[in-house]
Design a protein around this motif. Sequence first.
Motif, PDB file in Angstrom:
ATOM      1  N   UNK A   1       0.825  -1.199   0.000  1.00 62.07           N
ATOM      2  CA  UNK A   1       0.000   0.000   0.000  1.00 62.07           C
ATOM      3  C   UNK A   1       0.862   1.252   0.000  1.00 62.07           C
ATOM      4  N   UNK A   2       0.560   2.167  -0.930  1.00 62.73           N
ATOM      5  CA  UNK A   2       1.265   3.445  -0.996  1.00 62.73           C
ATOM      6  C   UNK A   2       0.362   4.559  -0.491  1.00 62.73           C
ATOM      7  N   UNK A   3       0.925   5.753  -0.431  1.00 63.93           N
ATOM      8  CA  UNK A   3       0.128   6.910  -0.019  1.00 63.93           C
ATOM      9  C   UNK A   3      -0.763   7.400  -1.150  1.00 63.93           C
ATOM     10  N   UNK A   4      -0.533   6.912  -2.368  1.00 61.59           N
ATOM     11  CA  UNK A   4      -1.372   7.284  -3.502  1.00 61.59           C
ATOM     12  C   UNK A   4      -2.423   6.194  -3.713  1.00 61.59           C
ATOM     13  N   UNK A   5      -3.233   6.351  -4.752  1.00 61.60           N
ATOM     14  CA  UNK A   5      -4.257   5.344  -5.045  1.00 61.60           C
ATOM     15  C   UNK A   5      -3.698   4.173  -5.845  1.00 61.60           C
ATOM     16  N   UNK A   6      -2.440   4.264  -6.293  1.00 63.48           N
ATOM     17  CA  UNK A   6      -1.818   3.197  -7.080  1.00 63.48           C
ATOM     18  C   UNK A   6      -0.956   2.327  -6.180  1.00 63.48           C
ATOM     19  N   UNK A   7      -1.270   1.043  -6.146  1.00 62.68           N
ATOM     20  CA  UNK A   7      -0.604   0.113  -5.246  1.00 62.68           C
ATOM     21  C   UNK A   7      -0.151  -1.131  -6.009  1.00 62.68           C
TER      22      UNK A   7
ATOM     23  N   UNK B   1       1.344  -7.225  -9.616  1.00 58.62           N
ATOM     24  CA  UNK B   1       0.448  -6.446 -10.473  1.00 58.62           C
ATOM     25  C   UNK B   1       0.268  -5.065  -9.877  1.00 58.62           C
ATOM     26  N   UNK B   2       0.342  -4.045 -10.713  1.00 62.08           N
ATOM     27  CA  UNK B   2       0.132  -2.657 -10.284  1.00 62.08           C
ATOM     28  C   UNK B   2      -1.256  -2.199 -10.729  1.00 62.08           C
ATOM     29  N   UNK B   3      -1.975  -1.508  -9.847  1.00 65.09           N
ATOM     30  CA  UNK B   3      -3.310  -1.005 -10.202  1.00 65.09           C
ATOM     31  C   UNK B   3      -3.645   0.203  -9.355  1.00 65.09           C
ATOM     32  N   UNK B   4      -4.363   1.158  -9.957  1.00 66.88           N
ATOM     33  CA  UNK B   4      -4.849   2.315  -9.226  1.00 66.88           C
ATOM     34  C   UNK B   4      -6.196   2.036  -8.595  1.00 66.88           C
TER      35      UNK B   4
ATOM     36  N   UNK C   1      12.048  -5.862  -7.661  1.00 67.54           N
ATOM     37  CA  UNK C   1      12.348  -4.728  -6.796  1.00 67.54           C
ATOM     38  C   UNK C   1      11.568  -3.502  -7.251  1.00 67.54           C
ATOM     39  N   UNK C   2      10.940  -2.820  -6.293  1.00 70.54           N
ATOM     40  CA  UNK C   2      10.282  -1.539  -6.536  1.00 70.54           C
ATOM     41  C   UNK C   2      11.156  -0.477  -5.884  1.00 70.54           C
ATOM     42  N   UNK C   3      11.856   0.292  -6.702  1.00 69.61           N
ATOM     43  CA  UNK C   3      12.831   1.248  -6.179  1.00 69.61           C
ATOM     44  C   UNK C   3      12.141   2.391  -5.448  1.00 69.61           C
ATOM     45  N   UNK C   4      12.770   2.810  -4.351  1.00 71.37           N
ATOM     46  CA  UNK C   4      12.297   3.967  -3.575  1.00 71.37           C
ATOM     47  C   UNK C   4      10.790   3.882  -3.359  1.00 71.37           C
ATOM     48  N   UNK C   5      10.371   2.803  -2.762  1.00 71.03           N
ATOM     49  CA  UNK C   5       8.939   2.525  -2.605  1.00 71.03           C
ATOM     50  C   UNK C   5       8.243   3.666  -1.869  1.00 71.03           C
TER      51      UNK C   5
END
Length: 872
Positions: free
Chosen positions: A301-307, A332-335, A357-361
Amino acid sequence: DIDAPKVWMKDHIKKDHIMTGNMEIALDKVDGIVNNKVIFKNGAMPKLELKKNNRNDKRRKLAIVTGEKTVLVVRVVSNNGTGPSTSSNEESVSNKVFGNDIDPVNLASQYKACSHGKLNIIKAPDRTGKSTSISNGVVTVTVSTTTGEGDVAMRNAITNELNSEFDVSHPTELADHAMYCLPPETMGGIAYAFINSWMSVYSDEWCNSVSAQMHEIGHNLNMAHANENGVTYTDQSGMMGYSYSSDDGPIMCFNAAKSWQFGWYDDRHIVLSTSNPTYEGQLVGIADYSPSSAPVLVKLNTATSTDYYVNFNRKTGINSGTVEAGNQVTVVEQGGEGTGYAESSLKAKLGNGGIYTISNFDGSGQDATIVVNSINTNVNPGFANVSICIGPCTSPTPIPNITPSPMTLTPTLAPVTPAPVTPAPVTSAPITLPPITPSPVTLAPVPTTPSPVLVTATPVFPTSPGIDFSLETNPYCSSTGNAGGIWFDVLAKNEIAVTSFGFETTHASGTIVSVSVYTKAGTHVGFEQNPSAWTLLAEIPEVTVTTRRPGGAWPPVSTQLPEDLFYQPISVGERRAFYIHPSSSLTYGNNLDGGDSVGTLQVEDVNIKQFIGNTECGGGLFGCFNTIKKFNGFIHYTTDPISPTTPQPIAPVVPPTLQPVTSAPVPVSCTDMAVELELLTDNYGGETSWQLKENNSVVQSGSGYLSTTTYNIDLGCRTASEYNRFEFIINDSYGDGICCSYGTGSYKLKANGDIMKEGGEFTTSESFSFPVDPNPPTPAPVPVGSTKPFKLELRTDYWGYETSWLLTASDGSEYSGSNYNNNLLYTVEHLLPGNGCHTFTMNDSYGDGIYFGWYKLYWDGVVVHNVIGNFG
């Protein structure tokens, strides 16, 4: 608030009679309002009168994805009974949608299976109309519309006929969802649906395809497309990608992001974030989900709507037909925060030992890593042991100590020892879930002696994504030479599909080359210098060279083309030729026996045979060739072919092959018109086609294009004269052009480098004739000030049919427009009196303007009014 008895409230909520944002409630027997609560007389049960909002608007409510959903399938007879009708009869289409204990895989069975019984598709209730009836979930309606009028006119006629026939105001009074099965040749595509809504539309027998059914009803349930590498539809790990023509497959569910959005497994969800950064343990597939199973889905989970969403795409049971990434861990990436409508993108397919790897998550300064420590499908349930960490992981995740059971493989495998994966330590504690103890399995020791049968290759079971088998064609070869390319044949012993290649080269590691791959049915022999006999499978502009390990060490390292590069099916017993042409030389094998010749069996495994072929001798693409050379490399293929178990995806997966040109080949120097087409496709490249006509005869054409791809197409050296007239026609089968609703496609038609015509915003087709007449007729002079040009540019929103307008000129003349398609650009021009006052009125029947659209008014070439979005 409503102070109603709880039993009454529960009953109506359970039956979906009360839904947020969907209706107004009219109540009787009210005693009064106290503290903002409605009080009923003497505890009487209130009467509920529903005033439904029949516009199923994605801006106003979310789809309900649990409970029972009624579906009405509509067959259609066109042109008042004299035109074509839906091919399948009522009994057949009912079986294909609901099963009826006859059809094993269908819309109802697969949604029930994938949801583990939480969403049940049931038949619309039987009902008798004025001249037809709903029976077994199906109804046949007769409309006056002809197939030539297209799908928009047809579906509107169907809706009106249903309302009239059953005396309802809207089809949602008959069922939650309606599937319109249009007669053949009514529409250009295969199917479509309205988002978070009730209607889906199918081209004839596509109503029978379980993947099309799942896909389109998925749109009704607020699901968007599943993509990969920026290309729409190409995530085939679950539904919402390609649709397939089979009515019984592929048997699969949804990718990680869509599965999270449905919420069917939410008691086996894990959410990670920078404040809860680690999970180390097992993941099981959705087929093995239970309330007590290991986790099924992980959300980063990110601070944006895309996770990001992670799952183990276990290829078994209800997901046994997954076309891509079977038995691998997917990312899988999705907003949309995992709840709203948003397209997804498959980012990674990980086998045993795979790392993503997801850089600078999330801007945290730390990388997020997904590590697959092990995959075990020899136990029940199968599982993947993973370490998913934002920042460093806590400690090495213990890989289960499994004692294998006896297992015989033919041919004999050489031992492969994977390198151990040791995740780095981390400071935060992992999430603890109930331990899963795998059942013990025993494997017999694998002999280290290679098989004595020289023509039997060792199948490589790779951990790289998207490849089921890799056949090494010339292992341990030390006698080699170099050539510009190679032709060879393959014969299928079982149903397979070739997906990519690898080849050996002597170039230094890191060298960049381009590679073209061609194919043709049958043998290559006799066709080495005949380009028109071949179809281009792939053109890769940049491939990084790797080199073979010294001394023929196992496993070999070769220059590998991208995985899942194409999908070329080969049926049992079918021979198919391939031609691999890199921009710089590849290495071939000279280790020939005395009886070897072109067509001699070179190598085989349990599924395919590969035969000795020919190599180029420096003459360039389709140039001269030498005989009797062995292909040094790999053939990557899958045993999940298009037919019979996995039907072919309906969308182009390879670049197009142009139709033969009847005019002479284009000379190097053109003294007339050197005509070329620059084409950039939109998100639906397969809908685009074009023709070039000379004196009304088609001389060149193209179709079957990839999405979001640029093509530079030579249309030949054309002679311009009063006797030679050319017409260029570009088509879009869906009717929305190539710009700008779904991507920014465009085309440019050039002569000697100068642009003659360019565009992209059209509906079904657009044409242009050339050369332009150098002496066009002079129009009659228009008195100065008598008229001026008026122009309307209108971009409709998702509900184009709600938009209409009226223009009243100063002389009393009236012009109007209505019944527009969705998401299209329209241009209207009129000459109006130059003096006086003209009145323009734009209307929206729903009252919210053109919510995602706009319009502009031009007077005498100048914008005088510009409205974007909501105008009420």
